[in-house]
Write a protein that holds these residues in place. Structure first.
Motif, short mmCIF file in Angstrom:
data_model
loop_
_atom_site.label_atom_id
_atom_site.label_comp_id
_atom_site.label_asym_id
_atom_site.label_seq_id
_atom_site.Cartn_x
_atom_site.Cartn_y
_atom_site.Cartn_z
N LEU A 18 0.93 -1.25 0.21
CA LEU A 18 0.13 -0.11 -0.16
C LEU A 18 0.86 1.22 -0.06
CD1 LEU A 18 -2.94 -0.71 2.76
CD2 LEU A 18 -3.08 -0.52 0.23
N ARG A 19 0.25 2.37 -0.52
CA ARG A 19 1.05 3.81 -0.49
C ARG A 19 -0.13 4.69 0.24
NH1 ARG A 19 3.53 8.06 -4.68
NH2 ARG A 19 1.65 8.27 -5.18
N LEU A 20 0.55 5.16 1.44
CA LEU A 20 -0.12 6.11 2.03
C LEU A 20 0.47 7.58 1.65
CD1 LEU A 20 -0.34 4.76 5.70
CD2 LEU A 20 -1.70 4.18 3.76
N SER A 21 -0.64 8.35 1.51
CA SER A 21 -0.30 9.83 1.15
C SER A 21 -0.72 10.62 2.19
CB SER A 21 -0.97 10.33 -0.03
OG SER A 21 -0.61 9.35 -1.13
N CYS A 22 -0.08 11.75 2.40
CA CYS A 22 -0.66 13.02 3.32
C CYS A 22 -0.50 14.06 2.72
CB CYS A 22 0.24 12.78 4.76
SG CYS A 22 -0.03 13.76 5.91
N ALA A 23 -1.43 15.07 2.60
CA ALA A 23 -1.55 16.14 2.01
C ALA A 23 -1.49 17.27 2.93
CB ALA A 23 -2.65 16.21 1.08
N ALA A 24 -0.67 18.36 2.83
CA ALA A 24 -0.74 19.29 3.83
C ALA A 24 -1.27 20.50 3.22
CB ALA A 24 0.77 19.23 4.34
N SER A 25 -1.97 21.30 4.08
CA SER A 25 -2.42 22.41 3.62
C SER A 25 -1.27 23.59 3.93
CB SER A 25 -3.73 23.10 4.39
OG SER A 25 -3.26 23.28 5.72
N GLY A 26 -1.35 24.84 3.34
CA GLY A 26 -0.43 25.90 3.74
C GLY A 26 0.70 25.82 2.68
N ARG A 27 1.61 27.13 2.64
CA ARG A 27 2.70 27.33 1.77
C ARG A 27 3.89 27.13 2.41
NH1 ARG A 27 0.66 33.35 -0.13
NH2 ARG A 27 0.18 33.13 2.36
N THR A 28 3.94 26.47 3.73
CA THR A 28 5.42 26.34 4.27
C THR A 28 5.77 24.87 4.54
OG1 THR A 28 4.22 26.65 6.52
CG2 THR A 28 5.09 28.56 5.39
N PHE A 29 5.29 24.03 3.84
CA PHE A 29 5.39 22.66 3.91
C PHE A 29 6.70 22.23 4.26
CE2 PHE A 29 4.20 18.17 3.84
CZ PHE A 29 4.96 17.31 3.11
N ASP A 30 7.46 22.94 3.53
CA ASP A 30 8.97 22.52 3.43
C ASP A 30 9.64 23.03 4.66
OD1 ASP A 30 10.12 25.08 1.16
OD2 ASP A 30 8.98 25.12 2.77
N SER A 31 9.06 23.56 5.62
CA SER A 31 9.79 23.98 6.67
C SER A 31 9.26 23.10 8.03
CB SER A 31 9.12 25.39 7.39
OG SER A 31 7.73 25.31 7.55
N TYR A 32 8.52 21.74 7.87
CA TYR A 32 8.06 20.94 8.77
C TYR A 32 8.97 19.49 8.45
CZ TYR A 32 4.19 23.81 9.85
OH TYR A 32 3.32 24.87 10.31
N ILE A 33 9.47 19.05 9.57
CA ILE A 33 9.78 17.61 9.42
C ILE A 33 8.48 16.83 9.40
CG2 ILE A 33 10.61 15.80 10.82
CD1 ILE A 33 12.81 18.09 11.99
N MET A 34 8.33 15.67 8.35
CA MET A 34 7.22 15.00 8.60
C MET A 34 7.36 13.48 9.20
SD MET A 34 5.15 17.00 7.47
CE MET A 34 3.61 16.13 7.33
N GLY A 35 6.32 12.97 9.98
CA GLY A 35 6.43 11.78 10.45
C GLY A 35 5.38 10.81 10.35
N TRP A 36 5.57 9.77 10.22
CA TRP A 36 4.42 8.64 10.24
C TRP A 36 4.22 7.92 11.55
CZ3 TRP A 36 0.40 8.24 6.73
CH2 TRP A 36 0.29 9.17 5.63
N PHE A 37 3.09 7.83 12.21
CA PHE A 37 3.07 7.01 13.27
C PHE A 37 1.75 6.08 13.16
CE2 PHE A 37 5.71 9.26 16.48
CZ PHE A 37 5.90 10.24 15.76
N ARG A 38 1.74 5.00 13.91
CA ARG A 38 0.58 4.15 13.70
C ARG A 38 0.24 3.46 15.31
NH1 ARG A 38 3.74 -1.18 11.21
NH2 ARG A 38 4.88 -1.83 13.00
N GLN A 39 -1.19 3.08 15.27
CA GLN A 39 -1.55 2.85 16.49
C GLN A 39 -2.45 1.75 16.35
OE1 GLN A 39 -3.59 6.17 18.91
NE2 GLN A 39 -3.42 4.87 20.67
N ALA A 40 -2.32 0.62 16.85
CA ALA A 40 -3.41 -0.50 16.80
C ALA A 40 -4.02 -0.60 17.97
CB ALA A 40 -2.30 -1.88 16.88
N PRO A 41 -5.25 -1.14 17.93
CA PRO A 41 -6.31 -1.24 19.07
C PRO A 41 -5.70 -1.75 20.38
CG PRO A 41 -7.31 -2.07 17.39
CD PRO A 41 -5.85 -1.76 16.84
N GLY A 42 -5.91 -0.94 21.57
CA GLY A 42 -5.22 -1.31 22.86
C GLY A 42 -3.89 -1.11 22.84
N LYS A 43 -2.88 -0.52 22.13
CA LYS A 43 -1.74 -0.32 22.17
C LYS A 43 -1.49 1.41 22.06
CE LYS A 43 -0.06 -4.66 20.32
NZ LYS A 43 0.74 -5.23 19.27
N GLU A 44 -0.39 1.71 22.54
CA GLU A 44 0.13 2.86 22.32
C GLU A 44 0.53 3.45 21.14
OE1 GLU A 44 1.87 3.82 26.89
OE2 GLU A 44 3.28 3.95 24.98
#
Length: 124
Positions: A18-44
């Motif tokens: 699968l390929r996930l995408s994350c679209a950001a609003s605004g004109r300063t996207f390149d000033s952000y570090i971007m991360g992916w996290f996940r959470q399964a039921p009952g887990k942190e």
């Protein structure tokens, strides 16, 4: 803060991709570090991957290293997570997050903005 919207989740068999995408609003996207996290039921919520502002530095959790690839296109204000060789234990809600700091990190508290999440389910 930046607004984030994830897409690309779904149901896939073990070994699939699968390929996930994350679209950001605004004109300063390149000033952000971007991360992916996940959470399964009952887990942190757990760190999956992160990428520096211009994409030169990436980091991966050991559990996904070699299977997942993070990338970004600053011209499209979008960050991607390519997920290959998926396993049932990858099943979770996946969230993208943005951080205005200078160093990529793994702690959720470091990130300032979060998307609503997209569900990934891997069947055995």
């Amino acid at each position: 803060q930046v607004q984030l919207v994830e897409s690309g989740g779904g149901l896939v068999q073990a070994g699939g991709s699968l390929r996930l995408s994350c679209a950001a609003s605004g004109r300063t996207f390149d000033s952000y570090i971007m991360g992916w996290f996940r959470q399964a039921p009952g887990k942190e919520r757990e760190f999956v991957s992160a990428i520096s502002r211009r994409g030169f530095v990436t980091d991966y959790a050991d559990s996904v290293k070699g299977r997942f690839t993070i990338s970004r296109d600053n011209t499209k204000n979008t960050v991607y997570l390519q997920m290959n060789s998926l396993k049932p234990e990858d099943t979770a809600a996946y969230y993208c997050a943005a951080d205005r700091g200078s160093l990529i990190g793994r702690g959720p508290s470091q990130y300032d903005s979060w998307g609503q999440g997209t569900q990934v389910t891997v069947s055995s």
